[in-house]
Motif scaffolding. Structure first.
Motif, mmCIF file in Angstrom:
data_model
loop_
_atom_site.group_PDB
_atom_site.id
_atom_site.type_symbol
_atom_site.label_atom_id
_atom_site.label_comp_id
_atom_site.label_asym_id
_atom_site.label_seq_id
_atom_site.Cartn_x
_atom_site.Cartn_y
_atom_site.Cartn_z
ATOM 1 N N GLY A 7 0.814 -1.204 0.000
ATOM 2 C CA GLY A 7 0.000 0.000 0.000
ATOM 3 C C GLY A 7 0.846 1.252 0.000
ATOM 4 N N PRO A 8 0.214 2.418 -0.097
ATOM 5 C CA PRO A 8 0.950 3.684 -0.126
ATOM 6 C C PRO A 8 1.750 3.901 1.151
ATOM 7 N N VAL A 9 2.760 4.750 1.057
ATOM 8 C CA VAL A 9 3.588 5.070 2.221
ATOM 9 C C VAL A 9 2.714 5.606 3.351
ATOM 10 N N GLY A 10 2.853 5.013 4.531
ATOM 11 C CA GLY A 10 2.081 5.429 5.691
ATOM 12 C C GLY A 10 0.699 4.814 5.782
ATOM 13 N N GLN A 11 0.297 4.064 4.750
ATOM 14 C CA GLN A 11 -1.022 3.438 4.752
ATOM 15 C C GLN A 11 -0.923 1.935 4.471
ATOM 16 N N GLU A 12 0.237 1.350 4.729
ATOM 17 C CA GLU A 12 0.455 -0.054 4.381
ATOM 18 C C GLU A 12 -0.442 -0.995 5.196
ATOM 19 N N LYS A 13 -0.834 -2.083 4.572
ATOM 20 C CA LYS A 13 -1.557 -3.152 5.229
ATOM 21 C C LYS A 13 -0.661 -4.389 5.241
ATOM 22 N N THR A 14 -0.977 -5.296 6.125
ATOM 23 C CA THR A 14 -0.181 -6.513 6.295
ATOM 24 C C THR A 14 -0.695 -7.605 5.372
ATOM 25 N N GLY A 15 0.241 -8.293 4.727
ATOM 26 C CA GLY A 15 -0.130 -9.349 3.798
ATOM 27 C C GLY A 15 0.694 -10.604 3.981
ATOM 28 N N LEU A 16 0.225 -11.655 3.363
ATOM 29 C CA LEU A 16 0.909 -12.940 3.345
ATOM 30 C C LEU A 16 0.971 -13.408 1.908
ATOM 31 N N LEU A 17 2.107 -13.911 1.487
ATOM 32 C CA LEU A 17 2.260 -14.440 0.132
ATOM 33 C C LEU A 17 1.867 -15.909 0.145
ATOM 34 N N ASP A 18 0.871 -16.281 -0.666
ATOM 35 C CA ASP A 18 0.436 -17.673 -0.650
ATOM 36 C C ASP A 18 1.321 -18.533 -1.554
ATOM 37 N N SER A 19 1.013 -19.812 -1.635
ATOM 38 C CA SER A 19 1.868 -20.762 -2.357
ATOM 39 C C SER A 19 1.918 -20.487 -3.852
ATOM 40 N N GLU A 20 0.971 -19.705 -4.370
ATOM 41 C CA GLU A 20 0.963 -19.357 -5.787
ATOM 42 C C GLU A 20 1.514 -17.959 -6.032
ATOM 43 N N GLY A 21 2.107 -17.363 -5.008
ATOM 44 C CA GLY A 21 2.712 -16.041 -5.166
ATOM 45 C C GLY A 21 1.722 -14.902 -5.148
ATOM 46 N N ARG A 22 0.506 -15.141 -4.659
ATOM 47 C CA ARG A 22 -0.514 -14.103 -4.577
ATOM 48 C C ARG A 22 -0.534 -13.514 -3.175
ATOM 49 N N VAL A 23 -0.886 -12.239 -3.078
ATOM 50 C CA VAL A 23 -0.944 -11.562 -1.792
ATOM 51 C C VAL A 23 -2.308 -11.784 -1.153
ATOM 52 N N ARG A 24 -2.287 -12.175 0.112
ATOM 53 C CA ARG A 24 -3.500 -12.341 0.909
ATOM 54 C C ARG A 24 -3.506 -11.288 2.015
ATOM 55 N N ASP A 25 -4.673 -10.748 2.302
ATOM 56 C CA ASP A 25 -4.805 -9.702 3.322
ATOM 57 C C ASP A 25 -4.764 -10.339 4.707
ATOM 58 N N LEU A 26 -3.720 -10.001 5.474
ATOM 59 C CA LEU A 26 -3.518 -10.559 6.798
ATOM 60 C C LEU A 26 -3.854 -9.552 7.900
ATOM 61 N N SER A 27 -4.317 -8.379 7.533
ATOM 62 C CA SER A 27 -4.427 -7.283 8.488
ATOM 63 C C SER A 27 -5.422 -7.548 9.618
ATOM 64 N N ALA A 28 -6.414 -8.412 9.401
ATOM 65 C CA ALA A 28 -7.362 -8.713 10.477
ATOM 66 C C ALA A 28 -6.702 -9.518 11.590
ATOM 67 N N HIS A 29 -5.640 -10.204 11.262
ATOM 68 C CA HIS A 29 -4.939 -11.047 12.243
ATOM 69 C C HIS A 29 -3.655 -10.401 12.754
ATOM 70 N N ALA A 30 -3.048 -9.546 11.936
ATOM 71 C CA ALA A 30 -1.797 -8.876 12.304
ATOM 72 C C ALA A 30 -1.857 -7.463 11.732
ATOM 73 N N PRO A 31 -2.379 -6.505 12.495
ATOM 74 C CA PRO A 31 -2.535 -5.145 11.969
ATOM 75 C C PRO A 31 -1.230 -4.517 11.512
ATOM 76 N N ASP A 32 -0.111 -4.954 12.087
ATOM 77 C CA ASP A 32 1.164 -4.407 11.651
ATOM 78 C C ASP A 32 2.251 -5.437 11.891
ATOM 79 N N LEU A 33 3.404 -5.225 11.288
ATOM 80 C CA LEU A 33 4.550 -6.107 11.466
ATOM 81 C C LEU A 33 5.675 -5.297 12.090
#
Length: 281
Positions: A7-33
């Motif tokens: 996401g844009p600078v200062g507005q990033e969301k947390t994601g996880l890369l799945d086995s097919e190289g796609r980004v999954r939204d992880l922000s509900a479980h980990a709001p930040d890293l």
């Protein structure tokens, strides 16, 4: 797992890369890293989540630094035998420890700003280590158990500031954008041997750094153990473990970054970065 921020600078969301190289939204479980969010216990909880249960991010856009912030940004100097040789330095008897300002943290594809007054801006591909639990007085045998994961780092350096300005190395290591990390934080379970990873850097399409972490003078385990004899390492601390030969300072004649140069860097299994060099405003 491969964790990231998008996401844009200062507005990033947390994601996880799945086995097919796609980004999954992880922000509900980990709001930040950052900090305790990347502790070994927190990562173990995230590992229980089925990636397919997470929302798919069709267009993640910009990929930011894989950590939102770092308690400490540590670095190890002269830690590859061939790099020490190219600089004319004796291999150190103990790890050389210094810091970058945490404000140097930057995204893996964000431009690197050549600072005002710069004469000798240089590149350094490095294996990054992210600490996963409080670490004090640990043995080498136990050290890797304290590592949360690994990432690609470009330890950008201004050599005149670092060496010729009468101060500690931190002066040449800390300008804004001098600490690109990511694209991913790769959890330690995915890296069987941190001393068997290829590290490369291409400058304007020319391969200038190409080595494996097997050329390290001090291993990741030795570095973490050694540092813990002098300080308490904390979850989310980052350690840049040194760069191989092929930096601009070691070339004959020396070669340094100028606006318009493009760096493409990679640590095996940890993802590839790309940065355009621009003049700071």
């Amino acid at each position: 797992m491969k964790l990231l921020r998008y996401g844009p600078v200062g507005q990033e969301k947390t994601g996880l890369l799945d086995s097919e190289g796609r980004v999954r939204d992880l922000s509900a479980h980990a709001p930040d890293l950052a900090g305790e969010a990347v502790s070994k216990d927190a990562l173990a909880r995230l590992a229980q989540i089925d990636p397919d249960s997470l929302p798919l991010v069709e267009e993640p856009g910009r990929i930011g630094a894989c950590l939102a912030r770092v308690p400490n940004f540590f670095c190890i100097g002269l830690n590859y035998a061939k790099h020490a040789a190219e600089t004319g330095a004796q291999p150190p008897a103990e790890p050389i420890i210094f810091s970058k300002a945490s404000s140097a943290l930057s995204g893996p594809f964000d431009p690197v700003q050549i600072p005002r007054g710069s004469e000798k801006c240089d590149w350094e591909v490095e294996l990054g280590v992210v600490i996963g639990r409080e670490t004090l007085y640990v043995s080498e045998d136990e050290a890797l158990d304290h590592v949360a994961g690994y990432c690609t780092i470009n330890d950008v350096s201004e050599r005149a500031f670092q060496i010729e300005r009468g101060g500690q190395w931190i002066k040449g290591k800390s300008a804004p954008t001098f600490g690109p990390i990511g694209p991913w934080l790769v959890t330690a379970d995915e890296i069987a041997d941190p001393q068997a990873l290829r590290v490369t850097l291409d400058l304007n399409g020319e391969r200038v750094q190409d080595e494996t972490t097997g050329d390290m003078i001090f291993t990741v385990a030795q570095i973490v153990s050694h540092m813990s004899q002098f300080m308490k390492l904390m979850p989310g601390d980052v350690i840049a473990t040194g760069t191989p030969s092929g930096v601009g300072m070691g070339m004959k004649p020396q070669r340094f970054l100028k606006p318009g140069d493009v760096m493409e860097i990679e640590v095996e299994g940890l993802g590839r970065q790309r940065q355009d060099a621009v003049a700071a405003q």
